[in-house]
Write a protein that holds these residues in place. Structure first.
Motif, PDB file in Angstrom:
ATOM      1  N   SER A  94       0.896  -0.891   0.163  1.00  0.00           N
ATOM      2  CA  SER A  94       0.046  -0.087   0.253  1.00  0.00           C
ATOM      3  C   SER A  94       1.198   0.916   0.242  1.00  0.00           C
ATOM      4  CB  SER A  94      -0.816   0.158   1.387  1.00  0.00           C
ATOM      5  OG  SER A  94      -1.694  -0.928   1.223  1.00  0.00           O
TER       6      SER A  94
ATOM      7  N   SER B  79       2.444   1.715  -4.298  1.00  0.00           N
ATOM      8  CA  SER B  79       1.707   2.536  -5.269  1.00  0.00           C
ATOM      9  C   SER B  79       1.955   3.577  -5.606  1.00  0.00           C
ATOM     10  CB  SER B  79       0.160   3.907  -3.641  1.00  0.00           C
ATOM     11  OG  SER B  79       1.073   3.766  -2.674  1.00  0.00           O
TER      12      SER B  79
ATOM     13  N   THR C  53       1.756  -4.508  -5.754  1.00  0.00           N
ATOM     14  CA  THR C  53       0.822  -5.260  -4.899  1.00  0.00           C
ATOM     15  C   THR C  53       0.241  -6.109  -5.054  1.00  0.00           C
ATOM     16  OG1 THR C  53      -0.281  -2.961  -3.730  1.00  0.00           O
ATOM     17  CG2 THR C  53      -0.780  -5.221  -3.253  1.00  0.00           C
TER      18      THR C  53
ATOM     19  N   THR D 178      -5.664  -6.053  -2.586  1.00  0.00           N
ATOM     20  CA  THR D 178      -5.447  -6.760  -3.609  1.00  0.00           C
ATOM     21  C   THR D 178      -6.307  -7.620  -4.524  1.00  0.00           C
ATOM     22  OG1 THR D 178      -3.524  -6.779  -5.604  1.00  0.00           O
ATOM     23  CG2 THR D 178      -3.414  -8.040  -3.748  1.00  0.00           C
TER      24      THR D 178
END
Lengths: 269, 308
Positions: free
Chosen positions: A57, A61, A72, A145
């Motif tokens: 995360s 990202s 992820t 995910t």
């Protein structure tokens, strides 16, 4: 005629001993894993949650896609495989070594069970923990995910083959270990570096050609990529090559473990 | 049929140390057999070789006719072992220890549960069945190991100093249990330091010293070979002077105790007559040590003198 009947009775007796003995060891190993779930099941769930939060995360990202999928999603199969490797290894090394240290392994060694039955029993315990942990970590991954299973057969077979291979590696470590330090050396100095460099967090296509060639000697690379192929349909390694390497590693370790135990290395005088 | 035949058994460790130097032994089925010897004589090595925890250097072993070199697992299926040191899973419950052990010998779980109750009761541990082994006392752990060795109902039970560190009451109850299981036909081989134990329980004994069997016979025959025995006489009144008895070796242990050595061809009545003549009143008497112990010491001493 009579001799044949006696011979068959003896064979049946030994077959029964090995079947019941195998079931007894598996049952004992499974009970052990479940009984100490705080040590066996909970830690990988917590560790993987942290990995997903930090590498997935927070950092993931900003990385974007890797090999055509979100970062992820890319690391999820690798992290599941990492848990399987460390837990299968850890389960067998601790169970076998503790039996050796406290001498209750002798219960099995003096029994009429074959050495292969004892090995199958311990390895099945490692396999059970590997599968259980893979399920727990997969559930954790689903919070971060979306995961799909592109090739179920490849996914399941890779879990089983990897778990069995590292259970055998754990057994090998326990055979040679003489104290607790020696059962932590391999996981710390061999297993962890190989796992982190085995393509869990990155595609080896990011490496220079030299380091790509070096990475080919790491067996974990093949396991991670085979598993990633089963789940996401992407791999840095041809799947057939990955299977060949995994199976060769498994057969080599199995043969070595059986050879050493029959010879009495680490367990008999 | 012989329960155990050992022929020309040798064990040499990698450092070149000879532990066994050609051991020959035969134990008939149904026997109660003692293997005696000082520390380091090779008793435990023999047992470890029979149970496959130690590999032999040379020689052969047969258990109920099954050669260890050809049918090791079949031979092992007939053996129950109670080792000298604790080798139980200290974090397992008593009942699970027995159930698992039965499983390793091919006994189904259902049958194993029935046998676990039977054998935990026989060693008086049924009330501790759900306790983990590490909470048991030393004597209880030893009894648990006996129950564990019995749970697959072996034809040959081997006990390596089973009563070491066990109090007298429990030792006696263990002896009774061993007599009972020998009475129903189980062959028992026992190593012990308590020679009284061997004399009380066993029919045949072998004495091992420095890796060789130096005596192997029935207890009764061996005791016949005992050439001398010492007796302690407790006196009713104190005596300051050592009495002189012709042909007997007499010594004062204290004012109230006299030690007399009596050879196998001498008569104890002569000693009493001499004491009466000299006005010495005897209140009680006892053997100085158990007969087997004297014999054991004389064998080992004689052998060492020969070597020198």
């Amino acid at each position: 005629m009579m001799n044949n009947i006696i011979k068959n009775m003896r064979i049946n007796r030994l077959v029964r001993i090995n079947l019941v003995g195998f079931y007894t060891i598996i049952r004992r190993e499974i009970k052990r894993v479940v009984r100490i779930w705080i040590q066996t099941i909970l830690p990988p769930a917590i560790t993987m949650t942290l990995y997903f939060i930090i590498f997935g995360s927070l950092i993931g990202s900003r990385i974007g896609d890797m090999s055509g999928v979100p970062y992820t999603t890319f690391i999820a199969p690798g992290l599941i495989m990492m848990s399987i490797i460390t837990n299968s290894f850890g389960n067998v090394v601790s169970s076998f070594f503790s039996g050796k240290l406290h001498r209750h392994l002798e219960e099995m060694l003096v029994s009429p069970m074959e050495i292969t039955t004892i090995v199958f029993g311990f390895v099945s315990g490692g396999l059970f923990r590997g599968i259980l942990v893979s399920l727990v970590v997969t559930i954790v991954a689903l919070f971060f995910t979306e995961l799909k299973i592109t090739y179920p057969l490849i996914t399941v077979s890779t879990i089983i083959l990897t778990s069995v291979t590292f259970s055998l590696a754990g057994l090998l470590n326990a055979i040679f270990a003489k104290n607790f330090d020696e059962i932590s050396i391999i996981p710390t100095f061999v297993l962890a570096p190989l796992t982190y460099l085995g393509g869990v967090f990155f595609s080896i296509s990011l490496l220079s050609p030299f380091w790509q060639s070096v990475a080919q000697f790491n067996p974990i690379l093949y396991m991670v990529n085979a598993f990633r192929y089963g789940m996401l349909g992407i791999s840095d390694i041809p799947i057939l090559k990955a299977y060949t390497i995994i199976i060769l590693a498994l057969v080599f370790l199995f043969s070595l473990v059986i050879f050493l135990l029959k010879r009495g290395t680490g367990v008999r005088n | 049929m012989e329960a155990l035949i050992i022929k020309d058994l040798y064990k040499t460790y990698s450092n070149g140390k000879y532990v066994l130097k050609g051991v020959d032994l035969a134990v008939p089925e149904g026997d109660f057999f003692a293997l005696l010897g000082p520390n380091g004589a090779g008793k435990t090595t023999i047992i470890n070789i029979i149970t496959s925890l130690t590999y032999k250097t040379d020689g052969s072993i047969k258990v109920f006719g099954h050669d260890f070199d050809l049918q090791a697992n079949l031979a092992k299926s007939f053996i129950g072992i109670v080792p000298q040191e604790f080798n139980i899973n200290m974090f397992e419950t008593c009942s699970n220890i027995l159930i698992n052990q039965a499983g390793y010998y091919g006994i189904t779980r259902k049958e194993a549960i029935i046998r676990t109750e039977k054998y935990l009761k026989s060693v008086k541990l049924w009330d501790r069945k759900d306790d983990i082994a590490r909470t048991l006392s030393g004597g209880m752990k030893r009894r648990l190991m006996i129950a564990r060795a019995l749970v697959h109902e072996p034809r040959l039970l081997i006990l390596d100093e089973p009563t070491a560190g066990v109090d007298i009451e429990i030792r006696r109850s263990m002896w009774n249990l061993l007599r009972e299981i020998n009475d129903i036909g189980m062959t028992i081989i026992l190593t012990t330091h308590y020679l009284e134990e061997a004399e009380s329980l066993c029919r045949n004994i072998a004495i091992i010293d420095e890796g060789k069997i130096i005596e192997n016979d029935s207890i009764s025959n061996i005791v016949k070979k005992l050439s001398q025995q010492s007796f302690i006489f407790n006196l009713s009144n104190s005596c300051n002077k050592r009495p002189n008895i012709e042909n007997f070796k007499v010594s004062m242990k204290s004012e109230n105790e006299i030690e007399v050595r009596v050879s196998s061809h001498q008569n104890l009545n002569d000693v009493f007559q001499e004491f009466s003549k000299q006005g010495i009143e005897i209140s009680s008497m006892r053997a100085k040590s158990n007969r087997l112990e004297e014999l054991f010491i004389s064998y080992v001493d004689a052998k060492r003198n020969d070597d020198e």
